[in-house]
Design a protein around this motif. Structure first.
Motif, PDB file in Angstrom:
ATOM      1  N   ARG A 125       3.919  -1.605   4.664  1.00  0.00           N
ATOM      2  CA  ARG A 125       3.631  -0.197   4.937  1.00  0.00           C
ATOM      3  C   ARG A 125       4.255   0.712   3.878  1.00  0.00           C
ATOM      4  N   LYS A 126       5.473   0.397   3.474  1.00  0.00           N
ATOM      5  CA  LYS A 126       6.155   1.212   2.455  1.00  0.00           C
ATOM      6  C   LYS A 126       5.411   1.161   1.122  1.00  0.00           C
ATOM      7  N   ILE A 127       4.992  -0.035   0.734  1.00  0.00           N
ATOM      8  CA  ILE A 127       4.275  -0.180  -0.535  1.00  0.00           C
ATOM      9  C   ILE A 127       2.956   0.570  -0.508  1.00  0.00           C
ATOM     10  N   LEU A 128       2.215   0.419   0.580  1.00  0.00           N
ATOM     11  CA  LEU A 128       0.900   1.066   0.651  1.00  0.00           C
ATOM     12  C   LEU A 128       1.002   2.585   0.776  1.00  0.00           C
ATOM     13  N   LYS A 129       2.152   3.075   1.165  1.00  0.00           N
ATOM     14  CA  LYS A 129       2.359   4.518   1.203  1.00  0.00           C
ATOM     15  C   LYS A 129       2.423   5.085  -0.213  1.00  0.00           C
ATOM     16  N   ASP A 130       2.949   4.274  -1.146  1.00  0.00           N
ATOM     17  CA  ASP A 130       3.155   4.737  -2.518  1.00  0.00           C
ATOM     18  C   ASP A 130       2.158   4.187  -3.516  1.00  0.00           C
ATOM     19  N   LEU A 250      -7.022   4.254 -11.520  1.00  0.00           N
ATOM     20  CA  LEU A 250      -7.607   3.975 -10.205  1.00  0.00           C
ATOM     21  C   LEU A 250      -6.590   4.086  -9.074  1.00  0.00           C
ATOM     22  N   GLN A 251      -5.315   3.981  -9.382  1.00  0.00           N
ATOM     23  CA  GLN A 251      -4.311   4.008  -8.314  1.00  0.00           C
ATOM     24  C   GLN A 251      -4.194   5.386  -7.674  1.00  0.00           C
ATOM     25  N   GLN A 252      -4.814   6.372  -8.269  1.00  0.00           N
ATOM     26  CA  GLN A 252      -4.778   7.721  -7.691  1.00  0.00           C
ATOM     27  C   GLN A 252      -5.945   7.969  -6.738  1.00  0.00           C
ATOM     28  N   GLY A 253      -6.809   6.977  -6.561  1.00  0.00           N
ATOM     29  CA  GLY A 253      -7.980   7.150  -5.703  1.00  0.00           C
ATOM     30  C   GLY A 253      -7.652   7.023  -4.227  1.00  0.00           C
ATOM     31  N   ASN A 254      -8.702   7.072  -3.416  1.00  0.00           N
ATOM     32  CA  ASN A 254      -8.540   7.040  -1.953  1.00  0.00           C
ATOM     33  C   ASN A 254      -8.599   5.638  -1.366  1.00  0.00           C
ATOM     34  N   PHE A 255      -8.874   4.644  -2.200  1.00  0.00           N
ATOM     35  CA  PHE A 255      -9.098   3.304  -1.683  1.00  0.00           C
ATOM     36  C   PHE A 255      -8.007   2.334  -2.142  1.00  0.00           C
ATOM     37  N   LYS A 256      -7.880   1.231  -1.372  1.00  0.00           N
ATOM     38  CA  LYS A 256      -6.862   0.228  -1.653  1.00  0.00           C
ATOM     39  C   LYS A 256      -7.509  -1.045  -2.197  1.00  0.00           C
ATOM     40  N   LEU A 257      -6.801  -1.699  -3.105  1.00  0.00           N
ATOM     41  CA  LEU A 257      -7.193  -3.029  -3.568  1.00  0.00           C
ATOM     42  C   LEU A 257      -6.001  -3.950  -3.307  1.00  0.00           C
ATOM     43  N   LEU A 258      -6.192  -4.897  -2.405  1.00  0.00           N
ATOM     44  CA  LEU A 258      -5.096  -5.756  -1.963  1.00  0.00           C
ATOM     45  C   LEU A 258      -5.457  -7.226  -2.151  1.00  0.00           C
ATOM     46  N   MET A 259      -4.494  -7.983  -2.663  1.00  0.00           N
ATOM     47  CA  MET A 259      -4.665  -9.429  -2.783  1.00  0.00           C
ATOM     48  C   MET A 259      -3.642 -10.107  -1.875  1.00  0.00           C
ATOM     49  N   PHE A 260      -4.123 -11.037  -1.050  1.00  0.00           N
ATOM     50  CA  PHE A 260      -3.254 -11.777  -0.136  1.00  0.00           C
ATOM     51  C   PHE A 260      -3.256 -13.254  -0.512  1.00  0.00           C
TER      52      PHE A 260
END
Length: 362
Positions: A125-130, A250-260
């Motif tokens: 949660r902390k990472i995705l906030k920033d 792209l990190q300033q956009g509204n969407f997330k790119l996540l790798m698990f």
């Protein structure tokens, strides 16, 4: 009574449609077996008629053997039909209460999503906030520790899984485990490119998706590959994505790119890979984050959860919380997550096996 809804409106429709399909399959199976039964009955009647008028002892004996075998087949079919009809009746009774049942299961799912995994959810949660970009190792000692459950829980906390773009690769498959070119061909195919596409082409396609939607990249069974393959994955794929994200802002956009990276044996953390283990201001998205290893649920955690979810859970679970928790721990091998979920579902009149694929879409 207000409950936070974790499943979308399609959940109830999915339950009803699934039940209807099962009813149709059962009815077709019954119809088919009744047709076979009628054919056998006709055969038995014809054999009996032939036996009555047969005068040759040897032929008569053969007919009697055939009659006995046919009667045994008829009896077996009758038992099968009776069993299927009972299943059909049970399912019809259950289906009549599907709407109420699906709402109850929806609330139970919401409650289960609040049980445990705080140690993993907090840094995520902390990472995705920033950050809009991140890579995460999910790990536990065996597949029963709920790695897949955690994967889905993390994903639905930031996106509608149905609407997100998904790339899923199973590294347990022989080709992906030992043959790096085969792994990349598979990855290229998942992003709708030809098998001879370059790493840059694959990363560019993923970044193109990312501009307009959330993207989830899942590598399952990472413990089944070799250390060198993951090093290549980080260097030739993830680092390229990170650099393109920097280049295109792209990190300033509204969407997330996540790798698990999902490890079902808890082994990958011991490999010589550059994982971050704590999140701080200096962390970069290029470095995969190792989420804490999943542990069994403790007595205190289960007791607190039952007390907090008492309005959702059946009353008998809260009558004696301590006794309920001791029973759960005994049945679920000292709080291992997935067996615990299964036993909680049993206590709530719900089948974990029936709901597992509905609740875990990744």
């Amino acid at each position: 009574m207000n409950f936070k809804i974790y499943l979308k409106e399609g959940f109830t429709e999915h339950i009803v449609m699934s039940s209807n399909r099962r009813l149709e399959r059962l009815q077709k199976n019954i119809d088919s077996k009744e047709k076979d039964w009628n054919l056998l009955l006709t055969k038995c009647q014809e054999l009996s008629s032939a036996c009555l008028i047969e005068v040759d002892p040897a032929t008569k004996f053969k007919l009697e053997v055939q009659i006995k075998e046919t009667e045994e087949e008829l009896e077996k079919l009758e038992l099968q039909i009776d069993q299927l009809e009972r299943q059909l009746n049970d399912l019809e009774r259950a289906s009549s209460g599907n709407l109420e049942q699906s709402n109850n299961f929806e609330q139970l799912h919401g409650a289960l999503l609040k049980l445990g995994y705080e140690e993993q959810h907090r840094p995520f949660r902390k990472i995705l906030k920033d950050h809009a970009l991140g890579s995460f190792l999910i790990q536990g000692s065996s597949s029963e520790y709920g790695q897949r459950w955690l994967l889905n829980r993390l994903a639905i906390s930031i996106t509608d899984i149905i609407d997100a773009k998904k790339v899923k690769i199973d590294l347990a498959q022989v080709s992906s485990r030992t043959d790096v070119p085969a792994l990349w061909r598979k990855l290229a195919g998942q992003v709708k490119l030809s098998g001879d596409s370059s790493y840059d082409d694959v990363a560019a396609r993923v970044c193109e998706w990312w501009k307009t939607q959330n993207v989830l990249i899942i590598f399952n069974n990472v413990h089944a590959t070799v250390e060198e393959n993951l090093q290549d994955l980080f260097h030739d794929f993830w680092l390229v994505i990170f650099n393109k994200a920097q280049e295109l802002n792209l990190q300033q956009g509204n969407f997330k790119l996540l790798m698990f990276l999902v490890d079902y044996k808890g082994e990958v953390r011991t490999w010589n890979l550059n994982f971050a283990r704590q999140y701080n201001a200096s962390w970069q998205s290029s470095i995969p984050m190792e989420l804490p290893k999943i542990l069994p649920f403790s007595t205190d955690k289960l007791m607190t959860w039952i007390e907090q979810q008492s309005e959702v859970l059946p009353a008998h679970l809260s009558d004696d919380v301590e006794e309920t928790v001791q029973s759960l721990l005994a049945l679920a091998r000292s709080g291992i997550p997935e067996p615990t979920f299964r036993e909680i579902c049993n206590l709530c009149g719900c089948s974990w096996d029936d709901q597992e694929e509905i609740w875990q879409q990744l």
